[in-house]
Design an enzyme around this catalytic site. Structure first.
Site, mmCIF file in Angstrom:
data_model
loop_
_atom_site.group_PDB
_atom_site.id
_atom_site.type_symbol
_atom_site.label_atom_id
_atom_site.label_comp_id
_atom_site.label_asym_id
_atom_site.label_seq_id
_atom_site.Cartn_x
_atom_site.Cartn_y
_atom_site.Cartn_z
ATOM 1 N N GLY A 108 34.785 -28.129 -30.997
ATOM 2 C CA GLY A 108 34.483 -26.818 -31.561
ATOM 3 C C GLY A 108 34.854 -26.725 -33.032
ATOM 4 N N ALA A 109 34.067 -25.971 -33.787
ATOM 5 C CA ALA A 109 34.326 -25.814 -35.216
ATOM 6 C C ALA A 109 35.693 -25.191 -35.468
ATOM 7 C CB ALA A 109 33.231 -24.963 -35.848
ATOM 8 N N ASP A 110 36.100 -24.257 -34.599
ATOM 9 C CA ASP A 110 37.404 -23.612 -34.772
ATOM 10 C C ASP A 110 38.541 -24.606 -34.587
ATOM 11 O OD1 ASP A 110 36.681 -23.871 -32.102
ATOM 12 O OD2 ASP A 110 37.630 -22.006 -31.472
ATOM 13 N N THR A 134 40.279 -15.777 -28.162
ATOM 14 C CA THR A 134 39.591 -15.384 -26.936
ATOM 15 C C THR A 134 40.002 -16.314 -25.799
ATOM 16 O OG1 THR A 134 37.716 -14.614 -28.254
ATOM 17 C CG2 THR A 134 37.347 -14.946 -25.900
ATOM 18 N N THR A 185 53.977 -1.003 -10.953
ATOM 19 C CA THR A 185 52.746 -1.789 -11.117
ATOM 20 C C THR A 185 52.568 -2.272 -12.550
ATOM 21 O OG1 THR A 185 51.697 -0.518 -9.345
ATOM 22 C CG2 THR A 185 50.250 -1.786 -10.801
#
Length: 254
Positions: A108-110, A134, A185
């Site tokens: 990947g470019a990243d 992400t 919760t």
């Protein structure tokens, strides 16, 4: 001035490299906002004006993208401004980074740009690079060599999946909990999401650290805010842009 653009899966970041060689991030928008060209241009123009710049000050655009659907829109901007356009994995050489993987074309470019940044920051050190975007990636590098990467769902992706599949759980702004067991919760979910992500990262980092010699651990990415104060890692929020600048320098464009 050079315009630097990082199109990620979730966010698009714009920065300039000014005449003093300082990186200034001036605009961040979510990826789904890049829909109307007119709106896109206006957002850039307005954001530039806030740092006393305008589009005519730009002399070059460098793009890092993991969302090809938006690349042409950025390219069209350079045509209209009549400035050179350069893109990672297209017309920018990254020969200084060696990859110890079977098919480097799929990298990947990243990941390339993040790894490239470590060459300048810690040129003689082994590095573990944690990028909390992400997705969360954890990469191991020897000086100039990318040995490999671990990819796992990012913190926000994990949260979205949890709230979508478990309908009785309500969404909320999650954070780290300084306890082992939850008493309600929200607390229990925070432990599972944030604390769990932190434990996964530190576990992988410790495992990778045993493979090399005294590595420097670097933390970056939009979700790094959740854990940056909880770990003793070198934090660099603009690491991607530092890598992009390093690539431009190696291509004699700066």
């Amino acid at each position: 001035m050079k315009l630097l653009v990082d199109i990620g899966n979730t966010a698009i970041k714009f920065a300039i490299l000014n005449r003093q060689k300082k990186i200034i991030v001036f605009l961040i928008m979510s990826s789904h906002e890049l829909v109307a060209e007119k709106n896109f241009r206006q957002k850039i123009t307005t954001a530039l004006s806030k740092i006393n710049c305008n589009l005519t000050d730009l002399t070059l655009l460098a793009l890092l993208s993991v969302r090809p659907m938006w690349d042409d829109l950025i390219y069209q901007l350079t045509l209209d401004l009549k400035i050179p356009f350069y893109q990672v994995k297209k017309n920018l050489l990254t020969d200084r980074l060696i990859t110890d993987i079977p098919n480097p074309r799929n990298l990947g470019a990243d990941l390339i740009v993040g790894s490239y940044a470590t060459l300048n920051l810690f040129p003689k050190q082994d590095v573990i690079l944690v990028n909390m975007g992400t997705v969360t990636t954890i990469s191991l590098l020897k000086p100039g060599i990318l040995l490999g990467t671990i990819i796992m769902p990012g913190l926000e992706i994990s949260a979205e999946a949890l709230f979508e599949r478990a309908q009785l759980l309500q969404k909320f702004d999650f954070s780290y909990e300084n306890v082992i067991l939850g008493k309600n919760t929200k607390q229990a979910i925070n432990i599972g999401l944030v604390n769990g992500h932190l434990l996964a990262i530190t576990g992988f980092v410790n495992q990778l650290a045993s493979e090399v010699s005294k590595p420097q651990v670097i933390l970056t990415g939009g979700n790094a805010d959740y854990i940056k104060k909880l770990v003793n890692y070198h934090y660099d929020k603009d690491l991607i842009f530092h890598g992009l600048v390093a690539i431009l320098q190696d291509n004699n464009l700066i």
